[in-house]
Design an enzyme around this catalytic site. Structure first.
Site, PDB file in Angstrom:
ATOM      1  N   HIS A   1     -21.293  18.675 -19.100  1.00  0.00           N
ATOM      2  CA  HIS A   1     -22.329  18.894 -20.114  1.00  0.00           C
ATOM      3  C   HIS A   1     -21.730  19.178 -21.494  1.00  0.00           C
ATOM      4  O   HIS A   1     -22.350  18.869 -22.513  1.00  0.00           O
ATOM      5  CB  HIS A   1     -23.274  20.020 -19.655  1.00  0.00           C
TER       6      HIS A   1
ATOM      7  N   GLU B   1     -34.151   8.730 -11.910  1.00  0.00           N
ATOM      8  CA  GLU B   1     -33.894   9.575 -10.734  1.00  0.00           C
ATOM      9  C   GLU B   1     -34.590   8.924  -9.540  1.00  0.00           C
ATOM     10  O   GLU B   1     -35.751   8.557  -9.619  1.00  0.00           O
ATOM     11  CB  GLU B   1     -34.426  11.001 -11.010  1.00  0.00           C
TER      12      GLU B   1
ATOM     13  N   GLY C   1     -30.672   4.383  -9.778  1.00  0.00           N
ATOM     14  CA  GLY C   1     -29.939   4.415 -11.049  1.00  0.00           C
ATOM     15  C   GLY C   1     -28.987   3.236 -11.225  1.00  0.00           C
ATOM     16  O   GLY C   1     -28.722   2.814 -12.351  1.00  0.00           O
TER      17      GLY C   1
ATOM     18  N   SER D   1     -28.532  17.558 -17.298  1.00  0.00           N
ATOM     19  CA  SER D   1     -28.101  16.626 -18.345  1.00  0.00           C
ATOM     20  C   SER D   1     -29.252  16.047 -19.183  1.00  0.00           C
ATOM     21  O   SER D   1     -29.125  15.953 -20.414  1.00  0.00           O
ATOM     22  CB  SER D   1     -27.247  15.509 -17.744  1.00  0.00           C
TER      23      SER D   1
ATOM     24  N   ASP E   1     -23.847   9.769 -13.203  1.00  0.00           N
ATOM     25  CA  ASP E   1     -23.453  11.012 -12.534  1.00  0.00           C
ATOM     26  C   ASP E   1     -23.966  11.010 -11.089  1.00  0.00           C
ATOM     27  O   ASP E   1     -24.840  11.792 -10.730  1.00  0.00           O
ATOM     28  CB  ASP E   1     -24.054  12.195 -13.336  1.00  0.00           C
TER      29      ASP E   1
ATOM     30  N   HIS F   1     -28.609   9.152 -13.133  1.00  0.00           N
ATOM     31  CA  HIS F   1     -28.789  10.053 -11.976  1.00  0.00           C
ATOM     32  C   HIS F   1     -29.152  11.420 -12.573  1.00  0.00           C
ATOM     33  O   HIS F   1     -28.306  12.292 -12.703  1.00  0.00           O
ATOM     34  CB  HIS F   1     -27.516  10.145 -11.146  1.00  0.00           C
TER      35      HIS F   1
HETATM   36  N1  SAM Z   1     -26.969  14.419 -14.008  1.00  0.00           N
HETATM   37  C1  SAM Z   1     -27.550  15.665 -13.495  1.00  0.00           C
HETATM   38  C2  SAM Z   1     -27.107  16.801 -14.376  1.00  0.00           C
HETATM   39  O1  SAM Z   1     -25.971  16.760 -14.888  1.00  0.00           O
HETATM   40  O2  SAM Z   1     -27.882  17.727 -14.573  1.00  0.00           O
HETATM   41  C3  SAM Z   1     -27.143  15.935 -12.072  1.00  0.00           C
HETATM   42  C4  SAM Z   1     -27.312  14.779 -11.157  1.00  0.00           C
HETATM   43  S1  SAM Z   1     -26.866  15.050  -9.495  1.00  0.00           S
HETATM   44  C5  SAM Z   1     -25.144  15.118  -9.529  1.00  0.00           C
HETATM   45  C6  SAM Z   1     -27.191  13.472  -8.804  1.00  0.00           C
HETATM   46  C7  SAM Z   1     -28.655  13.111  -8.763  1.00  0.00           C
HETATM   47  O3  SAM Z   1     -28.763  11.735  -8.402  1.00  0.00           O
HETATM   48  C8  SAM Z   1     -29.488  13.859  -7.740  1.00  0.00           C
HETATM   49  O4  SAM Z   1     -30.601  14.418  -8.381  1.00  0.00           O
HETATM   50  C9  SAM Z   1     -29.945  12.776  -6.732  1.00  0.00           C
HETATM   51  O5  SAM Z   1     -31.265  12.983  -6.248  1.00  0.00           O
HETATM   52  C10 SAM Z   1     -29.905  11.544  -7.593  1.00  0.00           C
HETATM   53  N2  SAM Z   1     -29.687  10.265  -6.911  1.00  0.00           N
HETATM   54  C11 SAM Z   1     -29.052  10.002  -5.743  1.00  0.00           C
HETATM   55  N3  SAM Z   1     -28.959   8.664  -5.558  1.00  0.00           N
HETATM   56  C12 SAM Z   1     -29.535   8.080  -6.633  1.00  0.00           C
HETATM   57  C13 SAM Z   1     -29.712   6.744  -7.048  1.00  0.00           C
HETATM   58  N4  SAM Z   1     -29.277   5.717  -6.295  1.00  0.00           N
HETATM   59  N5  SAM Z   1     -30.325   6.506  -8.226  1.00  0.00           N
HETATM   60  C14 SAM Z   1     -30.759   7.519  -9.021  1.00  0.00           C
HETATM   61  N6  SAM Z   1     -30.621   8.819  -8.676  1.00  0.00           N
HETATM   62  C15 SAM Z   1     -30.002   9.094  -7.510  1.00  0.00           C
END
Ligand code: SAM
Length: 286
Positions: free
Chosen positions: A18, A124, A150, A106, A170, A41
């Site tokens: 971040h 998401e 994503g 994020s 991410d 993500h």
């Molecule tokens: N970027 C966020 C942050 O920094 O606050 C944290 C994201 S977390 C590491 C990963 C996220 O990706 C989770 O919320 C999960 O539900 C989501 N996710 C998992 N597979 C995904 C996909 N194929 N496409 C989009 N989101 C996905």
């Protein structure tokens, strides 16, 4: 999709990610022209650090918990201010003892730092998380929350109409092959939008996979790749998150110098066991 970011929000890896995100957005603000941030993500955008999940791991205490009230030298403090101001704005009731109860994800960090001409696309896939994200940004015409895989956003959604901006990838790294998907995804996206800034997060856990990932990026032919490796403990026998990495493609010319001020300050606060260090290296130049 078992991954729940609520267990990890505000940990050392989130802090580093971040901070880098905030420096990239601050750079984009130097020109009046509008930009777009695409977060592939995105998570739920705001985390309650008193939740059962956050309390169970306590990971945030080793991350934002150590940073929020720490004394910093003036240069590092100035560079961290945009990020820390967002965290503080979520915690208006901080008493004299300091502390932090809520932590921004994020998309919320990017959104809070943006100006009125800028736009955010937050993607998401998890249905409940996407619903919470939509609720968080309800009525915000600058933000679009999209319930979608994503990885697909790296195709049709690029380039954004603003033609300048940042794409954060991410993924949760809960499935095999995530490093390979990152490289493939970046190559696909970079073909469509070569001038975009890309920030890719990855875990430093399986060292062989990290070495192979860096090699694949070097061989990808994509120029201007800056790799940040931030380790908080020595390589462990059992798989554990010893560190976190970020690759920034097309980094602003200011980023490397800024991170050479900020990362040592963060490392002094967040290191758990030595020997462990941070490192920054160009995987590919111009
Ligand atoms: N970027 C966020 C942050 O920094 O606050 C944290 C994201 S977390 C590491 C990963 C996220 O990706 C989770 O919320 C999960 O539900 C989501 N996710 C998992 N597979 C995904 C996909 N194929 N496409 C989009 N989101 C996905």
């Amino acid at each position: 999709m078992n991954y729940r970011h609520a267990y990890h929000a505000g940990n050392f890896a989130d802090v580093v990610k971040h901070v880098v995100l905030s420096r990239l957005v601050e750079y984009l603000k130097q020109k009046d022209k509008a930009f777009r941030v695409i977060d592939t993500h995105a998570g739920i955008g705001r985390y309650d650090l008193s939740s059962t999940e956050a309390q169970k791991t306590g990971e945030w205490q080793g991350g934002i918990g150590r940073l929020i009230d720490a004394p910093l030298d003036a240069k590092a403090a100035a560079l961290l201010a945009p990020y820390l101001d967002v965290v503080r704005s979520l915690n208006p009731e901080r008493g004299p003892e300091g502390g932090v109860k809520k932590y921004p994800g994020s998309p919320l960090i990017a959104r809070q730092l943006m100006r009125k001409q800028d736009r955010l696309s937050a993607v998401e896939l998890h249905q409940d998380d996407a619903a919470r994200l939509k609720a968080l940004f309800a009525g915000d015409f600058q933000t679009r929350v999209i319930e979608l895989d994503g990885w697909l956003a790296l195709g049709a959604h690029l380039p954004p109409k603003e033609k300048r901006g940042l794409l954060l990838i991410d993924p949760p790294f809960e499935e095999q092959g995530e490093f390979g998907r990152l490289v493939d995804g970046l190559q696909k996206a970079h073909k469509r939008w070569p001038g975009g800034i890309y920030a890719l997060w990855y875990p430093v856990k399986d060292r062989k996979a990290v070495i192979a990932f860096r090699k694949a990026l070097k061989q990808s032919g994509i120029p201007r790749l800056l790799d940040i490796d931030f380790e908080i403990k020595p390589a462990s026998a059992e798989p554990s998150l010893d560190g976190s990495g970020m690759v920034v493609v097309n980094p602003p010319f200011t980023l490397e110098g800024e991170l050479r001020i900020v990362l040592p300050a963060l490392h002094r606060l967040l290191v758990v066991e030595k020997p462990a260090d941070w490192r920054m290296e160009w995987l590919a130049g111009e």
